[in-house]
Design a protein around this motif. Structure first.
Motif, mmCIF file in Angstrom:
data_model
loop_
_atom_site.group_PDB
_atom_site.id
_atom_site.type_symbol
_atom_site.label_atom_id
_atom_site.label_comp_id
_atom_site.label_asym_id
_atom_site.label_seq_id
_atom_site.Cartn_x
_atom_site.Cartn_y
_atom_site.Cartn_z
ATOM 1 N N ALA A 56 14.654 0.372 9.383
ATOM 2 C CA ALA A 56 13.804 0.263 10.568
ATOM 3 C C ALA A 56 12.855 1.454 10.671
ATOM 4 C CB ALA A 56 14.666 0.162 11.825
ATOM 5 N N ALA A 57 13.338 2.656 10.335
ATOM 6 C CA ALA A 57 12.498 3.851 10.394
ATOM 7 C C ALA A 57 11.378 3.785 9.363
ATOM 8 C CB ALA A 57 13.343 5.101 10.174
ATOM 9 N N ILE A 58 11.700 3.314 8.158
ATOM 10 C CA ILE A 58 10.684 3.177 7.107
ATOM 11 C C ILE A 58 9.636 2.149 7.525
ATOM 12 C CG2 ILE A 58 10.309 2.358 4.752
ATOM 13 C CD1 ILE A 58 13.019 3.616 4.037
ATOM 14 N N ALA A 59 10.100 1.017 8.056
ATOM 15 C CA ALA A 59 9.171 -0.012 8.517
ATOM 16 C C ALA A 59 8.281 0.518 9.639
ATOM 17 C CB ALA A 59 9.951 -1.242 8.986
ATOM 18 N N SER A 60 8.869 1.248 10.570
ATOM 19 C CA SER A 60 8.115 1.782 11.696
ATOM 20 C C SER A 60 7.031 2.752 11.242
ATOM 21 C CB SER A 60 9.061 2.480 12.684
ATOM 22 O OG SER A 60 8.349 3.051 13.752
ATOM 23 N N ASP A 61 7.351 3.593 10.266
ATOM 24 C CA ASP A 61 6.350 4.532 9.755
ATOM 25 C C ASP A 61 5.159 3.801 9.145
ATOM 26 O OD1 ASP A 61 7.735 6.703 10.594
ATOM 27 O OD2 ASP A 61 8.473 7.306 8.619
ATOM 28 N N ALA A 62 5.381 2.565 8.678
ATOM 29 C CA ALA A 62 4.303 1.767 8.089
ATOM 30 C C ALA A 62 3.680 0.818 9.109
ATOM 31 C CB ALA A 62 4.835 0.972 6.898
ATOM 32 N N ALA A 77 6.812 -1.218 0.374
ATOM 33 C CA ALA A 77 7.586 -2.318 -0.195
ATOM 34 C C ALA A 77 8.616 -1.812 -1.193
ATOM 35 C CB ALA A 77 6.648 -3.329 -0.874
ATOM 36 N N ASP A 78 8.249 -0.797 -1.984
ATOM 37 C CA ASP A 78 9.196 -0.247 -2.954
ATOM 38 C C ASP A 78 10.396 0.374 -2.247
ATOM 39 O OD1 ASP A 78 9.954 0.772 -5.704
ATOM 40 O OD2 ASP A 78 9.740 2.682 -4.645
ATOM 41 N N LEU A 79 10.173 1.055 -1.142
ATOM 42 C CA LEU A 79 11.284 1.656 -0.394
ATOM 43 C C LEU A 79 12.186 0.576 0.197
ATOM 44 C CD1 LEU A 79 9.414 4.564 1.446
ATOM 45 C CD2 LEU A 79 10.718 4.668 -0.684
ATOM 46 N N LEU A 80 11.582 -0.493 0.721
ATOM 47 C CA LEU A 80 12.386 -1.597 1.245
ATOM 48 C C LEU A 80 13.154 -2.287 0.128
ATOM 49 C CD1 LEU A 80 9.845 -3.145 3.787
ATOM 50 C CD2 LEU A 80 11.629 -1.441 4.210
ATOM 51 N N ASP A 81 12.532 -2.380 -1.044
ATOM 52 C CA ASP A 81 13.223 -2.944 -2.209
ATOM 53 C C ASP A 81 14.487 -2.158 -2.525
ATOM 54 O OD1 ASP A 81 11.192 -4.768 -2.445
ATOM 55 O OD2 ASP A 81 10.347 -3.942 -4.288
ATOM 56 N N ARG A 82 14.361 -0.842 -2.513
ATOM 57 C CA ARG A 82 15.511 0.009 -2.858
ATOM 58 C C ARG A 82 16.685 -0.237 -1.907
ATOM 59 N NH1 ARG A 82 12.688 5.970 -3.720
ATOM 60 N NH2 ARG A 82 10.759 5.208 -4.723
ATOM 61 N N ILE A 83 16.369 -0.444 -0.638
ATOM 62 C CA ILE A 83 17.439 -0.686 0.334
ATOM 63 C C ILE A 83 18.070 -2.051 0.098
ATOM 64 C CG2 ILE A 83 17.971 -0.947 2.781
ATOM 65 C CD1 ILE A 83 15.746 1.045 3.381
ATOM 66 N N LEU A 120 0.854 -1.190 0.000
ATOM 67 C CA LEU A 120 0.000 0.000 0.000
ATOM 68 C C LEU A 120 0.892 1.242 0.000
ATOM 69 C CD1 LEU A 120 -2.591 -1.145 2.697
ATOM 70 C CD2 LEU A 120 -2.881 -1.170 0.202
ATOM 71 N N PRO A 121 0.339 2.418 -0.355
ATOM 72 C CA PRO A 121 1.157 3.637 -0.347
ATOM 73 C C PRO A 121 1.798 3.877 1.026
ATOM 74 C CG PRO A 121 -0.898 4.038 -1.504
ATOM 75 C CD PRO A 121 -1.013 2.665 -0.896
ATOM 76 N N HIS A 122 3.066 4.221 1.007
ATOM 77 C CA HIS A 122 3.774 4.523 2.248
ATOM 78 C C HIS A 122 3.151 5.760 2.893
ATOM 79 C CE1 HIS A 122 7.107 4.215 5.019
ATOM 80 N NE2 HIS A 122 7.379 5.486 4.863
ATOM 81 N N PRO A 123 2.985 5.747 4.214
ATOM 82 C CA PRO A 123 2.384 6.916 4.876
ATOM 83 C C PRO A 123 3.107 8.208 4.514
ATOM 84 C CG PRO A 123 2.600 5.088 6.411
ATOM 85 C CD PRO A 123 3.328 4.678 5.158
ATOM 86 N N ASN A 124 2.344 9.189 4.114
ATOM 87 C CA ASN A 124 2.936 10.478 3.776
ATOM 88 C C ASN A 124 1.986 11.595 4.158
ATOM 89 O OD1 ASN A 124 1.021 10.890 1.571
ATOM 90 N ND2 ASN A 124 2.250 9.443 0.388
ATOM 91 N N THR A 125 2.464 12.810 4.064
ATOM 92 C CA THR A 125 1.618 13.985 4.277
ATOM 93 C C THR A 125 1.616 14.804 2.989
ATOM 94 O OG1 THR A 125 3.506 15.197 5.192
ATOM 95 C CG2 THR A 125 2.067 14.076 6.748
#
Length: 494
Positions: free
Chosen positions: A264-270, A299-305, A129-134
């Motif tokens: 970990a920060a990206i995962a936590s935000d999700a 998932a796309d952000l985790l893929d990049r890492i 799903l879309p990563h949480p954003n503002t």
């Protein structure tokens, strides 16, 4: 063999928490619970990991469907039970005990023609799903505000910085006061450039109110040549004292910069968790640059890492994110022999896209966000050369592999690692892993032969087929359970 499906923390029609237990045959567990017989088909379930182009035969986890026989209406009551999003566990009971086969969450429940279908989804779907954003509200009332207007940035995604960013263009959030933003979460802007020339830093604001109410001093021209002026900062904002004369860019560091801390920060935000052991493993690989400026999935952000470090990520049976570097398969937890194997196929004997070993690895590291060629006269030649290129390349080559396999290809990795040295370490490690023979194999076996095997574990094959008489170790990178036919298909790499 009896298939079992358990759904935890469902809510009945009165709002009470209940545990649902279904079985394909008569079954009473050690705690004394009798499971309701009714499973018609336990379904087809797939688990896997993401490993970029290093392990090409790996595929992501999927979902399945378990059906219940409802000809007599025994399961009609489920229409009043809320079970979506609840944890579901599929297990196999044999004379040797109960083995958990798959874990996920309930997606939906359907009723038709005497059948109740319970669709289960893998936890990874939540991360797709879309990563949480503002988003910018567009509510500025000139000259005040930090949200832009509906005529400019209103409704667009705010930038968010994980790790570092270099030569990035900040968003103008208040044109009248020359306030820009590079991240909607806390970070430290360490430099501001106008057309490549570094501007003078004039201090840090104590609050957003000070940011809006007090501008930096304009500064003075040097020899009457722009760029000129000063800047101040507050969290992810900067404010200029003088309008820029050309392209404005910044360098900034987030609160977390090491690869494991960033993931970990990206995962936590999700709303997810990266295993603490894996945080330390990834941190040892270096710093990342991850500036998110558009809507994308977690998932796309985790893929990049994972791609950046030549690694992988997946979700384990507890719902925890696991990540790390890919290593040669060792320490198998089980050996599969000829009599246990129903079918076996080999797709490749190398990690290259042509099925051959890899002759060279190129890692694109040290990324910048904006490339520039039209720069102020004061910019040094060295900086000009750096700003012309989006990345710098680190290369590792195996002449031995290229001599043995003249068609050995090149593996190119687009990395967010912050330095070329960190990229070179990845290139060397991945080359050592992929420049030798690596088999991609699919094995079909009976569920009872290997029900306990998990993604990321080692498996040894010993069979006269495909030349594995002496045995070969593999890494399990995919696992598909066909519960209806009691078949287990393993995707192996090694």
């Amino acid at each position: 063999m009896i298939w079992l499906l358990r759904i935890d923390d469902a809510l009945d029609d009165a709002g009470a928490t209940v545990t649902l237990r279904f079985a394909s045959g008569e079954y009473r567990d050690p705690d004394g619970y009798g499971w309701r017989v009714g499973i018609q088909q336990a379904g087809l379930y797939r688990a896997g990991l993401f490993a970029g182009d290093i392990i090409r035969n790996a595929s992501r986890s999927g979902y399945g469907e378990t059906t219940l026989i409802n000809v007599d209406g025994r399961f009609d009551y489920l229409a009043d039970v809320a079970m979506d999003g609840r944890v579901a566990v599929l297990s196999l009971a044999t004379d040797d005990g109960v083995e958990e086969a798959w874990r996920g969450t309930v997606s939906r429940v359907g009723f038709e023609r005497g059948i109740v279908s319970i669709t289960l989804r893998d936890p990874i779907e939540l991360l797709q799903l879309p990563h949480p954003n503002t988003r910018y509200a567009g509510t500025n009332v000139a000259p005040d505000g930090l949200e832009g207007t509906d005529d400019d940035i209103g409704g667009t995604v705010k930038p968010r910085l994980y790790g570092q960013t270099r030569n990035a263009a900040p968003v103008l959030v208040n044109e009248q006061k020359l306030i820009y933003q590079i991240s909607d979460i806390d970070c430290t802007v360490i430099a501001v450039y106008d057309n490549g020339v570094r501007l003078d830093f004039a201090g840090t604001y104590d609050s957003a109110e000070d940011l809006e109410n007090e501008g930096p001093l304009p500064g003075f021209w040097e020899d009457w040549q722009p760029p000129r002026g000063k800047w101040r900062r507050y969290q992810g904002y900067i404010r200029l004292g003088t309008p820029p004369s050309g392209q404005l860019t910044v360098a900034a560091n987030g609160a977390q910069q090491l690869a494991g801390d960033v993931m970990a920060a990206i995962a936590s935000d999700a709303g997810q968790t990266l295993h603490s052991d894996d945080v330390a493993t990834l941190n040892a690989l270096g710093q990342l640059r991850m500036l998110v400026t558009d809507e994308t999935s977690t998932a796309d952000l985790l893929d990049r890492i994972a791609v950046s470090v030549g690694g992988y990520w997946r979700i384990d049976a507890t719902g925890t994110i696991r990540a790390g570097v890919i290593e040669p398969p060792t320490a198998p937890v089980l050996t599969l022999r000829k009599h246990q194997i129903l079918q076996i196929t080999r797709e490749a004997t190398g990690a290259g896209d042509n099925g051959l070993p890899v002759g060279a690895v190129v890692v694109e590291a040290d990324p910048i966000e904006v490339t520039q060629t039209d720069l102020a006269g004061a910019v040094t030649e060295g900086r000009r050369a750096r700003l012309e290129k989006a990345v710098r390349e680190a290369v590792a080559t195996s002449t031995a592999t290229q001599a043995r396999h003249p068609l050995a290809g090149e593996l190119r990795i687009s990395s967010r690692l912050a330095t070329r040295a960190e990229g070179k370490a990845v290139a060397d490690r991945v080359l050592a892993l992929t420049s030798v023979r690596r088999d991609s194999v699919t094995v079909e076996a009976r569920v009872t032969s290997a029900a306990g095997l998990r993604i990321g574990k080692g498996l040894r094959l010993e069979t006269p087929r495909l030349g594995y008489s002496a045995g070969r170790n593999f890494l399990i990178v995919g696992r598909e359970i066909d519960a209806s036919n009691n078949r287990l298909t393993l995707t192996l790499w090694g």
